[in-house]
Design a protein around this motif. Structure first.
Motif, PDB file in Angstrom:
ATOM      1  N   VAL A 114     106.226 109.408   9.497  1.00  7.96           N
ATOM      2  CA  VAL A 114     105.070 110.113  10.230  1.00  7.96           C
ATOM      3  C   VAL A 114     105.414 110.108  11.660  1.00  7.96           C
ATOM      4  CG1 VAL A 114     102.669 109.381  10.587  1.00  7.96           C
ATOM      5  CG2 VAL A 114     103.463 109.018   8.280  1.00  7.96           C
ATOM      6  N   GLY A 124     104.433 113.186  13.785  1.00  7.09           N
ATOM      7  CA  GLY A 124     103.091 112.907  14.062  1.00  7.09           C
ATOM      8  C   GLY A 124     102.843 112.611  15.639  1.00  7.09           C
ATOM      9  N   GLU A 182      98.572 108.959  14.964  1.00  7.70           N
ATOM     10  CA  GLU A 182      98.991 108.886  13.638  1.00  7.70           C
ATOM     11  C   GLU A 182     100.035 107.953  13.243  1.00  7.70           C
ATOM     12  OE1 GLU A 182      98.260 113.717  12.627  1.00  7.70           O
ATOM     13  OE2 GLU A 182     100.165 113.004  13.755  1.00  7.70           O
TER      14      GLU A 182
END
Length: 262
Positions: free
Chosen positions: A218, A222, A226
């Motif tokens: 992530v 991101g 996030e």
């Protein structure tokens, strides 16, 4: 008939050996299906806490079995690269998302999809003969098996373009310098070193390792918000584990923790 994929279990470590040494472990349908399905099983196998991926014989893996692919092309198949969706994509997703550490013992040549497999591992150990070759462009293809995702994360965007477009071999020393190899050892120590590392990881906090892999995935792609959300979720999961409770007590009591992977 020789099994295309050998599976060895030693305590909590599972070693997967690509077993087509006469073909330098080129990936035919039987091997791809065996690897895909075995990784699916290991996802659910809580007794497995680390995986070693290696190849039999003189090479790690030279990618797609081109003789098999040539026969597919000659047959006039309307979707000659359906194997990407049927085999390579599921293999890449399962290998990258496996919630336990993966160590690749990369001896000899790792080319095309074979190199891509190695790049999806969490750790790569090689020897003096280790060579990576992003061979896709040599046969008029783009990258697959997650290469477009893993390579930029390992070496950066510019170097990834160079490796994929120029399709030039990368020797062991250069691979180590670039970060394609985490460790460079003597040739006869590649597999033992990988299994030793896997054994060490298998004795660690397995749930935390899986959470680290997810949150980095992530965080790589991101936003900060996030990443923070992924970290909060990961810590909530890890904080409820028996391993966290036991390790915290061990720290306070000044003793070495024992992790059970739960």
């Amino acid at each position: 008939m020789t099994e295309p994929l050998l599976i060895d279990r030693t305590d909590a470590v599972v070693t997967l050996t690509l077993n087509r040494p006469a073909a330098m472990n080129a990936l035919d349908v039987a091997l791809k299906e065996a690897l895909r399905d075995t990784l699916a099983e290991l996802e659910q196998d809580r007794s497995c806490r680390a995986v070693v991926l290696t190849g039999a014989g003189q090479a790690f893996c030279t990618g797609q079995e081109l003789r098999e692919h040539a026969a597919t092309l000659a047959a006039g198949n309307t979707d000659p690269l359906a194997t990407v969706r049927a085999h390579y994509n599921p293999i890449a997703a399962r290998l990258a998302n496996l919630a336990k550490p993966v160590v690749a013992a990369v001896h000899g040549m790792a080319a095309g999809a074979g190199a891509s497999l190695a790049f999806l591992a969490d750790f790569r150990i090689g020897g003096p003969r280790t060579t990576f070759l992003m061979a896709f462009a040599k046969v008029g293809l783009a990258g697959d098996t997650g290469a477009s995702w893993s390579l930029p994360r390992l070496v950066g965007h510019a170097k990834a373009i160079e490796l994929l477009m120029l399709a030039e071999p990368v020797g062991a020393d250069e691979a180590h310098r670039l970060g394609l190899l985490n460790r460079l050892v003597d040739e006869d120590q590649v597999l033992p070193a990988a299994q030793e590392l896997a054994t060490r990881l298998a004795a660690g906090p397995t749930i935390a390792y899986g959470a680290i892999k997810r949150q980095l995935s992530v965080g790589d792609a991101g936003t900060l918000s996030e990443a923070l959300a992924a970290e909060a979720q990961a810590q909530a999961i890890c904080g409820a584990t028996a391993d966290h409770l036991a390790a915290t007590s061990a720290f306070v009591e000044k003793r070495r923790p024992t992790f059970q992977g739960r």
